[in-house]
Design an enzyme around this catalytic site. Structure first.
Site, mmCIF file in Angstrom:
data_model
loop_
_atom_site.group_PDB
_atom_site.id
_atom_site.type_symbol
_atom_site.label_atom_id
_atom_site.label_comp_id
_atom_site.label_asym_id
_atom_site.label_seq_id
_atom_site.Cartn_x
_atom_site.Cartn_y
_atom_site.Cartn_z
ATOM 1 N N HIS A 55 13.109 -15.504 43.971
ATOM 2 C CA HIS A 55 12.545 -16.859 43.825
ATOM 3 C C HIS A 55 12.944 -17.702 45.022
ATOM 4 O O HIS A 55 13.715 -17.255 45.875
ATOM 5 C CB HIS A 55 12.975 -17.489 42.498
ATOM 6 N N HIS A 57 14.679 -20.490 45.732
ATOM 7 C CA HIS A 57 15.854 -21.338 45.961
ATOM 8 C C HIS A 57 16.625 -20.900 47.221
ATOM 9 O O HIS A 57 16.789 -19.711 47.480
ATOM 10 C CB HIS A 57 16.767 -21.322 44.731
ATOM 11 N N ASP A 59 19.693 -20.701 48.126
ATOM 12 C CA ASP A 59 20.843 -19.795 48.071
ATOM 13 C C ASP A 59 20.422 -18.337 47.840
ATOM 14 O O ASP A 59 21.270 -17.452 47.757
ATOM 15 C CB ASP A 59 21.857 -20.250 47.011
ATOM 16 N N HIS A 60 19.115 -18.102 47.749
ATOM 17 C CA HIS A 60 18.593 -16.736 47.602
ATOM 18 C C HIS A 60 17.769 -16.282 48.808
ATOM 19 O O HIS A 60 17.483 -15.092 48.933
ATOM 20 C CB HIS A 60 17.731 -16.625 46.335
ATOM 21 N N HIS A 111 13.050 -20.082 35.175
ATOM 22 C CA HIS A 111 13.997 -20.723 36.106
ATOM 23 C C HIS A 111 13.194 -21.403 37.216
ATOM 24 O O HIS A 111 13.401 -22.572 37.525
ATOM 25 C CB HIS A 111 14.949 -19.663 36.662
ATOM 26 N N ASP A 128 17.999 -15.302 39.053
ATOM 27 C CA ASP A 128 18.589 -16.341 38.202
ATOM 28 C C ASP A 128 17.887 -16.414 36.845
ATOM 29 O O ASP A 128 17.756 -17.496 36.263
ATOM 30 C CB ASP A 128 18.515 -17.711 38.889
ATOM 31 N N HIS A 166 24.568 -14.312 40.387
ATOM 32 C CA HIS A 166 25.724 -15.213 40.423
ATOM 33 C C HIS A 166 26.889 -14.661 39.599
ATOM 34 O O HIS A 166 26.669 -13.989 38.576
ATOM 35 C CB HIS A 166 25.374 -16.601 39.858
HETATM 36 ZN ZN LIG Z 1 17.786 -20.290 41.496
#
Ligand SMILES: [Zn+2]
Length: 254
Positions: A55, A57, A59-60, A111, A128, A166
């Site tokens: 996805h 975001h 941090d990915h 998410h 996530d 995570h």
């Molecule tokens: Zn995320």
């Protein structure tokens, strides 16, 4: 047989690096930061054959352009999200075949609107969506969508290894114990996760069978969870998505 290593990045993310045993080619999942991933690949003698993104975001995905440029490799990502680095958009039922590995793509919105998961070789790369002992926050989708996505994942082979993105396991299980205090297996799992973290090791991957037994977001038909969630809501909740929505909202403010 495959090797699957969670490479820690940022404060609590993992980038999964997967390779067939004996192969020098690897697939890298959700590289939010390129540096630690490149260091791991170098020290392991692995070459990156492809990047898989779940996805949009940051941090990915933020390390994906650098890794794609370094290794001249394709970058797969969800067709319903706008991620400039993606060269190969994928959606439900597509297949990704790279580095001698094959993954099927599952659409699991909730998410984010276009979140995808990848399943192959007994490993679920679920970003996530499903976490060990918990699930992702619902940022773009609805509780119904997230519940349907989690229910799909819950129906996979119970031996599936859950490779989420995570290290939230201990906090998730502490919350789970509020929701289902009578679950003895949950108490054991929390103790075991605390010991693992105290030793500096990742709690992942988890086994889907253990999620089915202890993860409250996969147990929204259990009488104790229905009762506790209903008490928290101040009204009688229907099993399933209503209980799920209440527990998810409770966790958001926990
Ligand atoms: Zn995320």
């Amino acid at each position: 047989m495959i090797n699957a290593t969670p490479v820690p990045i940022l404060s609590d993310n993992y980038v999964w690096v997967l390779s067939a045993v004996g192969s020098a080619n690897a697939v890298v999942v959700d590289p939010g930061d390129a540096g630690p991933v490149s260091a791991f690949l170098d020290s392991s003698g692995l070459e990156c054959a492809a990047v898989l993104l779940t996805h949009h975001h940051g941090d990915h995905i933020e390390g994906a352009p650098e890794i794609g440029e370094t290794w001249k490799c394709p970058i797969y990502g969800p067709i319903d999200e706008s991620i400039p680095a993606v060269t190969h958009p994928v959606g439900e039922n597509d297949t990704v075949a790279e580095a001698g590995l094959t993954f099927k793509v599952l659409s699991v919105p909730g998410h984010t609107r276009g979140h995808v998961a990848y399943i192959g070789h007994g490993h679920l790369l679920c970003g996530d969506t499903l976490f060990a002992g918990g699930c992702g926050r619902i940022f773009e989708g609805t509780p119904s969508q997230m519940f349907a996505s989690l229910s799909r994942l819950a129906a996979l082979d119970p031996k599936t290894l859950v490779c989420c993105a995570h290290e939230y396991t201990v906090a998730n299980l502490e919350f789970a114990l509020q929701v289902e205090p009578g679950n003895a297996q949950l108490v054991d799992r929390l103790n075991s996760a605390r010991t693992t973290r105290a030793a500096g090791r990742p709690t992942l991957p988890s086994v889907l069978k253990d999620e089915l037994a202890t993860n409250p977001f996969l147990r929204c038909h259990q009488p104790e969870i229905i009762d506790v969630a209903s008490r928290h809501a101040g009204r009688r909740l229907e099993p399933g998505v209503e209980v799920f929505a209440e527990v998810r909202a409770w966790k958001d403010g926990w």
